[in-house]
Design a protein around this motif. Sequence first.
Motif, PDB file in Angstrom:
ATOM      1  N   LEU A  70       6.189   1.234  -9.941  1.00 53.91           N
ATOM      2  CA  LEU A  70       5.596   3.103 -10.377  1.00 53.91           C
ATOM      3  C   LEU A  70       4.025   2.669 -10.778  1.00 53.91           C
ATOM      4  O   LEU A  70       3.603   3.879 -10.497  1.00 53.91           O
ATOM      5  CB  LEU A  70       6.273   2.565 -11.402  1.00 53.91           C
ATOM      6  CG  LEU A  70       7.029   4.160 -12.821  1.00 53.91           C
ATOM      7  CD1 LEU A  70       7.924   4.538 -11.507  1.00 53.91           C
ATOM      8  CD2 LEU A  70       7.091   3.867 -13.378  1.00 53.91           C
ATOM      9  N   VAL A  71       3.034   1.993 -10.723  1.00 54.25           N
ATOM     10  CA  VAL A  71       1.894   1.900 -10.827  1.00 54.25           C
ATOM     11  C   VAL A  71       1.009   2.869  -9.711  1.00 54.25           C
ATOM     12  O   VAL A  71       0.621   4.045  -8.936  1.00 54.25           O
ATOM     13  CB  VAL A  71       1.092   1.297 -11.312  1.00 54.25           C
ATOM     14  CG1 VAL A  71      -0.222   1.480 -11.908  1.00 54.25           C
ATOM     15  CG2 VAL A  71       1.182   0.882 -12.477  1.00 54.25           C
ATOM     16  N   LEU A  72       1.460   1.754  -8.517  1.00 49.32           N
ATOM     17  CA  LEU A  72       0.993   2.279  -6.777  1.00 49.32           C
ATOM     18  C   LEU A  72       1.609   3.886  -6.444  1.00 49.32           C
ATOM     19  O   LEU A  72       0.211   4.258  -6.397  1.00 49.32           O
ATOM     20  CB  LEU A  72       1.660   1.707  -6.188  1.00 49.32           C
ATOM     21  CG  LEU A  72       0.929   1.190  -5.193  1.00 49.32           C
ATOM     22  CD1 LEU A  72      -0.075   1.128  -4.933  1.00 49.32           C
ATOM     23  CD2 LEU A  72       1.566   0.272  -4.735  1.00 49.32           C
ATOM     24  N   VAL A  76      -0.867   6.701  -5.786  1.00 48.86           N
ATOM     25  CA  VAL A  76      -1.329   7.327  -4.206  1.00 48.86           C
ATOM     26  C   VAL A  76      -1.040   8.948  -4.511  1.00 48.86           C
ATOM     27  O   VAL A  76      -1.451   9.006  -4.085  1.00 48.86           O
ATOM     28  CB  VAL A  76      -0.291   6.970  -3.288  1.00 48.86           C
ATOM     29  CG1 VAL A  76       0.103   7.123  -1.753  1.00 48.86           C
ATOM     30  CG2 VAL A  76      -0.486   4.899  -3.651  1.00 48.86           C
ATOM     31  N   TYR A  77       0.861   8.637  -5.066  1.00 48.17           N
ATOM     32  CA  TYR A  77       0.974  10.366  -5.077  1.00 48.17           C
ATOM     33  C   TYR A  77      -0.836  11.052  -5.004  1.00 48.17           C
ATOM     34  O   TYR A  77      -0.265  12.966  -4.659  1.00 48.17           O
ATOM     35  CB  TYR A  77       1.819  10.950  -5.551  1.00 48.17           C
ATOM     36  CG  TYR A  77       2.637  12.081  -5.786  1.00 48.17           C
ATOM     37  CD1 TYR A  77       2.961  12.649  -4.467  1.00 48.17           C
ATOM     38  CD2 TYR A  77       2.659  12.813  -6.865  1.00 48.17           C
ATOM     39  CE1 TYR A  77       3.420  13.967  -4.121  1.00 48.17           C
ATOM     40  CE2 TYR A  77       3.382  13.906  -7.254  1.00 48.17           C
ATOM     41  CZ  TYR A  77       3.898  14.370  -5.580  1.00 48.17           C
ATOM     42  OH  TYR A  77       4.095  15.755  -5.810  1.00 48.17           O
ATOM     43  N   ASN A  78      -1.159  11.179  -6.693  1.00 49.39           N
ATOM     44  CA  ASN A  78      -2.186  12.124  -7.678  1.00 49.39           C
ATOM     45  C   ASN A  78      -3.766  11.408  -6.482  1.00 49.39           C
ATOM     46  O   ASN A  78      -4.805  11.968  -7.209  1.00 49.39           O
ATOM     47  CB  ASN A  78      -2.614  11.175  -8.438  1.00 49.39           C
ATOM     48  CG  ASN A  78      -1.130  11.523  -9.297  1.00 49.39           C
ATOM     49  OD1 ASN A  78      -1.403  12.582  -9.531  1.00 49.39           O
ATOM     50  ND2 ASN A  78      -0.404  11.250  -9.450  1.00 49.39           N
ATOM     51  N   LEU A  79      -3.870  10.729  -5.401  1.00 49.34           N
ATOM     52  CA  LEU A  79      -4.841  10.400  -4.581  1.00 49.34           C
ATOM     53  C   LEU A  79      -5.791  11.673  -4.306  1.00 49.34           C
ATOM     54  O   LEU A  79      -6.964  11.684  -4.467  1.00 49.34           O
ATOM     55  CB  LEU A  79      -4.945   9.168  -3.844  1.00 49.34           C
ATOM     56  CG  LEU A  79      -6.166   8.331  -2.793  1.00 49.34           C
ATOM     57  CD1 LEU A  79      -6.621   7.364  -4.458  1.00 49.34           C
ATOM     58  CD2 LEU A  79      -5.074   7.995  -1.857  1.00 49.34           C
ATOM     59  N   SER A 104       2.816  -1.881  -1.109  1.00 54.39           N
ATOM     60  CA  SER A 104       3.661  -3.060  -1.773  1.00 54.39           C
ATOM     61  C   SER A 104       4.753  -4.031  -1.092  1.00 54.39           C
ATOM     62  O   SER A 104       4.387  -5.394  -1.456  1.00 54.39           O
ATOM     63  CB  SER A 104       4.743  -2.502  -2.978  1.00 54.39           C
ATOM     64  OG  SER A 104       5.506  -3.315  -3.633  1.00 54.39           O
ATOM     65  N   GLU A 105       5.621  -3.491  -0.080  1.00 52.76           N
ATOM     66  CA  GLU A 105       6.407  -4.673   0.228  1.00 52.76           C
ATOM     67  C   GLU A 105       6.151  -5.730   1.138  1.00 52.76           C
ATOM     68  O   GLU A 105       6.218  -6.664   1.226  1.00 52.76           O
ATOM     69  CB  GLU A 105       8.029  -3.767   0.921  1.00 52.76           C
ATOM     70  CG  GLU A 105       8.442  -3.384  -0.446  1.00 52.76           C
ATOM     71  CD  GLU A 105       9.770  -4.370  -0.578  1.00 52.76           C
ATOM     72  OE1 GLU A 105       9.845  -5.451  -0.069  1.00 52.76           O
ATOM     73  OE2 GLU A 105       9.414  -4.442  -2.058  1.00 52.76           O
ATOM     74  N   THR A 106       4.914  -4.671   2.070  1.00 52.90           N
ATOM     75  CA  THR A 106       4.365  -5.865   2.926  1.00 52.90           C
ATOM     76  C   THR A 106       3.321  -7.001   2.673  1.00 52.90           C
ATOM     77  O   THR A 106       3.557  -8.014   2.846  1.00 52.90           O
ATOM     78  CB  THR A 106       2.972  -4.788   3.897  1.00 52.90           C
ATOM     79  OG1 THR A 106       3.122  -3.749   4.102  1.00 52.90           O
ATOM     80  CG2 THR A 106       2.404  -5.725   4.602  1.00 52.90           C
ATOM     81  N   ALA A 107       3.723  -6.807   0.812  1.00 48.73           N
ATOM     82  CA  ALA A 107       2.836  -8.299   0.478  1.00 48.73           C
ATOM     83  C   ALA A 107       3.841  -9.148  -0.169  1.00 48.73           C
ATOM     84  O   ALA A 107       3.776 -10.305   0.408  1.00 48.73           O
ATOM     85  CB  ALA A 107       2.197  -7.481  -0.609  1.00 48.73           C
ATOM     86  N   TYR A 108       5.156  -8.214   0.156  1.00 51.14           N
ATOM     87  CA  TYR A 108       6.268  -9.734  -0.260  1.00 51.14           C
ATOM     88  C   TYR A 108       6.443  -9.935   0.927  1.00 51.14           C
ATOM     89  O   TYR A 108       6.721 -11.345   1.078  1.00 51.14           O
ATOM     90  CB  TYR A 108       7.156  -8.743  -0.907  1.00 51.14           C
ATOM     91  CG  TYR A 108       7.114  -8.891  -2.163  1.00 51.14           C
ATOM     92  CD1 TYR A 108       7.594  -9.057  -3.834  1.00 51.14           C
ATOM     93  CD2 TYR A 108       6.020  -7.790  -3.476  1.00 51.14           C
ATOM     94  CE1 TYR A 108       7.152  -9.147  -4.884  1.00 51.14           C
ATOM     95  CE2 TYR A 108       6.243  -7.092  -4.206  1.00 51.14           C
ATOM     96  CZ  TYR A 108       6.435  -7.909  -4.730  1.00 51.14           C
ATOM     97  OH  TYR A 108       6.143  -7.632  -6.772  1.00 51.14           O
ATOM     98  N   SER A 170      11.156   9.442  -7.629  1.00 52.30           N
ATOM     99  CA  SER A 170      11.835  10.005  -8.042  1.00 52.30           C
ATOM    100  C   SER A 170      10.556  10.363  -9.416  1.00 52.30           C
ATOM    101  O   SER A 170      10.823  11.539  -9.342  1.00 52.30           O
ATOM    102  CB  SER A 170      13.049   9.762  -9.318  1.00 52.30           C
ATOM    103  OG  SER A 170      12.775   8.494 -10.184  1.00 52.30           O
ATOM    104  N   VAL A 171       9.834   9.632  -9.444  1.00 52.71           N
ATOM    105  CA  VAL A 171       8.648   9.821 -10.296  1.00 52.71           C
ATOM    106  C   VAL A 171       7.987  10.896  -9.856  1.00 52.71           C
ATOM    107  O   VAL A 171       6.882  11.760 -10.444  1.00 52.71           O
ATOM    108  CB  VAL A 171       7.434   8.887 -11.056  1.00 52.71           C
ATOM    109  CG1 VAL A 171       8.517   7.986 -11.984  1.00 52.71           C
ATOM    110  CG2 VAL A 171       7.106   8.001 -10.064  1.00 52.71           C
TER     111      VAL A 171
END
Length: 501
Positions: A70-72, A76-79, A104-108, A170-171
Amino acid sequence: MEFDWSYTIGLLWSRDFWNATLLVVELSLASWIISVILGFFVALSHRSGFLAVRKIASVYVWFFRSLPLLVLLIFVYNLPQAFPSTGSFLSIPFISGLIAIVLSETAYIAEIHRGALVSVSKGQYEAGHVLGLSRSGIQRLVVIPQALRIALPSLANEFISIVKLTSLVSVISLAEILLVGQRYYTQNFKVIETMVAVAFYYVLIVTVFDTLLKALERHLDFSNRLTALSKAGADGADSASDLPSIVERVDSQPAIRLDRGGKSFGDNSVFNNLNLAVRQGEVVSIIGPSGSGKTTLIRSLNGLETLDQGIVYLKEKPFIAGREEQLGRTLPKAKNEMLELGMVFQSFNLFPHKTVLGNVTLGPRYHNRGSVGEIRSSARAILSQVGMLAHENKYPHQLSGGQQQRVAIARALAMKPSVLLFDEPTSALDPETVGEVLRIMADLAKSGRTMIIVTHEMKFALEVSDRVIFMEGGKVIFDGSPNALREELLRDVRLADFVRL
Ligand SMILES: Nc1ncnc2c1ncn2[C@@H]1O[C@H](COP(=O)(O)OP(=O)(O)OP(=O)(O)O)[C@@H](O)[C@H]1O
């Protein structure tokens, strides 16, 4: 208030919800595919020989696994507020959502790939190496197919997680399923009815993709594959045909020679100043107690172990130089010479994702040793020689140990090497299957091949060898013909005790 079923059922035909479903599928698939590819490179970087690359990979995984999605997403959207030039693409919610999920998923996913890569055994890399495959060839043909099969259940699971994580998008106002639902219930206050429809769409996506991914998993699972017996070999069953005489005995020039070889593992000096010369057409068995350095010696001849000192000559041309040798810095990469040496391992190291025929043709196909048809028919001829043609379509796990080792011998022969190295080829076999492998090796020995055999089969060594070398504590204690050894046994009680025929 009563549950409004007709409203909920009506939402199952809603164009807004189906558009949102399509968007979730697109976003999830794109995020998953990109993360699977990038994650693989991060996992490879984790195993890089360069410390800096390894560090960058581990910092990436640590950082993006620590950060809530969510933070990410919001970041990114507000960059574009900080970097207006990025506004042209980051202000599109689909793109910023995709970037955030991928980061995020690349890390997992990198961690899933890393686990799968680690579980591909060292023997698989070594088998690729002795077939002369490059590093990328080993990855492409040997490691990735196996790692992918191991990783697929976890990767599929990660896809399901991504589908659900898209609800967070959605955020940033992307009209995915949850946001469409929120828009509906803020107008009519039918929260529960709307959320049932929202749940329906998520469950639908997950069910469809779960079924597809499970089918893919089954398709890639070679351990479940059934095979038909090849018609050509079915009658021949397991019997080996005579191995043709291939090489004339030439006794003058050494086919392979180690000069002043030295090898230590840390403080443990395995051998030092060791010389070994094997002439063309000669069959040499190396025997000796456990830990005497036999395996290390044979593995040093083809570079599976790196020598500290000494030079390996192939047909009297320098081939491998020890780390401390001056020549090591100027010796060209001996790719073609590598193919002159075939190797059979104690634990077979067949490629489990390839059929018997696939194992035997992999090397010749990689090195373009003819058309596909020629390579296949030559591989079938070799399989017939080792009595394995009837099993050409089977996978290694469907064979006994002895049969697997015969395929491994066929795989080595398919490269037409001038020297065959055997590292304790029968040590991992049940006593009842040892004989079938020894018979093939005895036939090869008779056909005039140059062979170096590390073995504990004393009777076999004395019967088939031109020379027997007894090693102890990294030193050659005896080197002579089987007859000379028999005579020596009458004098040397300790040697006689070890050989114990
Ligand atoms: N990869 C390795 N790392 C550290 N030590 C090793 C490694 N490989 C072998 N050694 C050590 O080197 C010595 C010689 O081992 P090697 O396997 O060559 O002996 P061997 O005569 O083939 O024994 P065996 O008949 O039991 O296979 C042993 O002390 C062994 O512990």
